[in-house]
Write a protein that holds these residues in place. Sequence first.
Motif, PDB file in Angstrom:
ATOM      1  N   VAL A  28       0.833  -1.201   0.000  1.00  0.00           N
ATOM      2  CA  VAL A  28       0.000   0.000   0.000  1.00  0.00           C
ATOM      3  C   VAL A  28       0.872   1.256   0.000  1.00  0.00           C
ATOM      4  O   VAL A  28       0.564   2.252  -0.681  1.00  0.00           O
ATOM      5  N   GLU A  29       1.960   1.216   0.742  1.00  0.00           N
ATOM      6  CA  GLU A  29       2.875   2.357   0.791  1.00  0.00           C
ATOM      7  C   GLU A  29       3.452   2.663  -0.589  1.00  0.00           C
ATOM      8  O   GLU A  29       3.517   3.830  -1.012  1.00  0.00           O
ATOM      9  N   VAL A  30       3.869   1.634  -1.322  1.00  0.00           N
ATOM     10  CA  VAL A  30       4.382   1.829  -2.680  1.00  0.00           C
ATOM     11  C   VAL A  30       3.295   2.418  -3.575  1.00  0.00           C
ATOM     12  O   VAL A  30       3.550   3.338  -4.368  1.00  0.00           O
ATOM     13  N   ILE A  31       2.088   1.900  -3.449  1.00  0.00           N
ATOM     14  CA  ILE A  31       0.973   2.396  -4.263  1.00  0.00           C
ATOM     15  C   ILE A  31       0.740   3.884  -4.004  1.00  0.00           C
ATOM     16  O   ILE A  31       0.634   4.684  -4.940  1.00  0.00           O
ATOM     17  N   ASP A  32       0.652   4.262  -2.746  1.00  0.00           N
ATOM     18  CA  ASP A  32       0.283   5.630  -2.413  1.00  0.00           C
ATOM     19  C   ASP A  32       1.414   6.629  -2.634  1.00  0.00           C
ATOM     20  O   ASP A  32       1.167   7.774  -3.003  1.00  0.00           O
ATOM     21  N   LYS A  33       2.655   6.215  -2.402  1.00  0.00           N
ATOM     22  CA  LYS A  33       3.774   7.143  -2.572  1.00  0.00           C
ATOM     23  C   LYS A  33       4.155   7.354  -4.033  1.00  0.00           C
ATOM     24  O   LYS A  33       4.577   8.444  -4.423  1.00  0.00           O
ATOM     25  N   TYR A  34       3.992   6.289  -4.856  1.00  0.00           N
ATOM     26  CA  TYR A  34       4.562   6.358  -6.203  1.00  0.00           C
ATOM     27  C   TYR A  34       3.549   6.168  -7.323  1.00  0.00           C
ATOM     28  O   TYR A  34       3.877   6.378  -8.486  1.00  0.00           O
ATOM     29  N   ARG A  35       2.347   5.750  -6.998  1.00  0.00           N
ATOM     30  CA  ARG A  35       1.270   5.594  -7.976  1.00  0.00           C
ATOM     31  C   ARG A  35       1.694   4.810  -9.222  1.00  0.00           C
ATOM     32  O   ARG A  35       1.508   5.271 -10.358  1.00  0.00           O
ATOM     33  N   PRO A  36       2.225   3.610  -9.076  1.00  0.00           N
ATOM     34  CA  PRO A  36       2.539   2.804 -10.256  1.00  0.00           C
ATOM     35  C   PRO A  36       1.261   2.356 -10.950  1.00  0.00           C
ATOM     36  O   PRO A  36       0.240   2.108 -10.302  1.00  0.00           O
ATOM     37  N   GLN A  37       1.328   2.237 -12.260  1.00  0.00           N
ATOM     38  CA  GLN A  37       0.164   1.751 -13.009  1.00  0.00           C
ATOM     39  C   GLN A  37       0.275   0.278 -13.371  1.00  0.00           C
ATOM     40  O   GLN A  37      -0.662  -0.281 -13.957  1.00  0.00           O
ATOM     41  N   VAL A  38       1.405  -0.337 -13.046  1.00  0.00           N
ATOM     42  CA  VAL A  38       1.531  -1.788 -13.119  1.00  0.00           C
ATOM     43  C   VAL A  38       2.156  -2.249 -11.807  1.00  0.00           C
ATOM     44  O   VAL A  38       3.140  -1.672 -11.345  1.00  0.00           O
ATOM     45  N   LEU A  39       1.585  -3.274 -11.220  1.00  0.00           N
ATOM     46  CA  LEU A  39       2.070  -3.821  -9.959  1.00  0.00           C
ATOM     47  C   LEU A  39       2.275  -5.317 -10.154  1.00  0.00           C
ATOM     48  O   LEU A  39       1.337  -6.048 -10.471  1.00  0.00           O
ATOM     49  N   TRP A  40       3.515  -5.763  -9.976  1.00  0.00           N
ATOM     50  CA  TRP A  40       3.907  -7.150 -10.278  1.00  0.00           C
ATOM     51  C   TRP A  40       4.287  -7.875  -8.999  1.00  0.00           C
ATOM     52  O   TRP A  40       4.989  -7.318  -8.153  1.00  0.00           O
TER      53      TRP A  40
END
Length: 506
Positions: A234-246
């Motif tokens: 969740v931290e990676v999602i919110d801090k960096y907003r990637p559009q692909v998550l692997w």
Amino acid sequence: MATLEPLDPSQLPEPVDVSDNSRALSMVKEVIDQGPFEDTWSSLSEYRVPRWYRDAKFGIFLHWGVFSVPAFGSEWYSRHMYLEGSREFDHHRAEFGDQKHFGYKDFIPSFTMKDFDPDEWANLFRRAGAQFVMPVAEHHDGFAMYDTDRSRWSAARMGPGRDVFGELMAAVDRSWLIRGASSHRAEHWFFMNGGAKFDSDVLDQRYVDFYGPAQREEVAPNERYLEDWLLRTVEVIDKYRPQVLWFDWWIEQPAFEPYLRKLAAYYYNRAAEWGREVVINYKEKAFKLGSAVYDIERGAMGSINPEVWQNDTSVSRNSWCWIDGQDYKSAPGIVAELADVVSKNGVLLLNIGPKADGTIADEERDLLEKIGSYLTRNGEAIYGTRPWKISSEGPTDRPSGSFVDQSEPAYTSEDIRFTTRHDAAGEYVYAIVLAPVADGSVRIRALGTGSGLMTMSVQSVSVLGVSEEPKWSQAWDGLEVDLPSDQSDLFGPVVKVVLAPDGSSA
């Protein structure tokens, strides 16, 4: 014996207290409750793969991290160096000494990335023809390449002393590419457990927040670890907003299942807030069909898959990270792999492994530049295309399944992959020849009148990247195309066929 400066314990940042996750978990629940996705498989099955991803076809993966300091074996050095009897165990003792006195943590000061230039990297990836970039956010070793608030063991606080992940993501934006991020955190539950079986620094209480639980693989991760996995993601999602998550394979463990549903609902709902379309890549059976995008490691499909999928592979056969003694693939082999993947409704995620000083090896740069040169000429047959009626023809088989890239198929000029597109001007079929043509002509059997595939007539034929119109003729047994003289001696040509409904002028 190598002489590296070990980690000075007195210089370590203070540990991070992550014992109370209640507030962060409440926030996750609030985002899920606000919708539009619920954390149920029935709701998540309403997910649709975005068009930008279907059209992109090609992304860059990056395995970078502390493991590039020893540069031996593979990115699994941090595990194998603690497994007695392994090559890495013996190598480590010979080069760096006993694991109690010089452990994996002691490579961190030498992981400097002092020559890292994120804009130069992003520009290289753009020249290579990539549409999205997927750096490892955290590998199995537990060292975060991003600026995390949940651990002191990160590139932002140690080693490089900078948020190299965030800097690269900003450079990716500036190059008009799309952000991605991979998480290999799940495997950290057991990854260092070899070091718990003998007197090593894995057992040193000062470093337990780095080496992790180091539990047995047979033991399911407990709730605290699973919560931490969720909140780090969740931290990676919110801090960096990637559009692909692997995600790597171990999330398929049954204990992860409710957390995967929460994570997917959270990510998809956040993306709805951002006004962005996103993708989750998974392996094996971790996600239910239709709720995310299936990924095959170093793999291939045997035929056209009805749902878009992804092949993650590397420029090297023997490692994902930088090591001495890489077994590199050839540029024509990688291009053939890309064409094979795209013809079967897939996307290729191609990995490179930067060095510990933040540079990219010349051999890997050269491969990317050659791929980019090919796509500059022939990208029309790749980007934005869809599978044709069949994916391929020719005598050379490509095995299907995972881990099938350890040898390069000996493709001939009879081996062809097909893609198609439609626009207002008509329908096009692209015949991507997987090897150079020696005799000046190519026969495409699937485009013959007797193939049973040609419900439309051939209106025109051209070769991508060549202004001269080729001579061609269509017969029962194939479409014969005489190729212009200025053909590449490295890659095969791509023949573009414009189709018209029967009765139209040919």
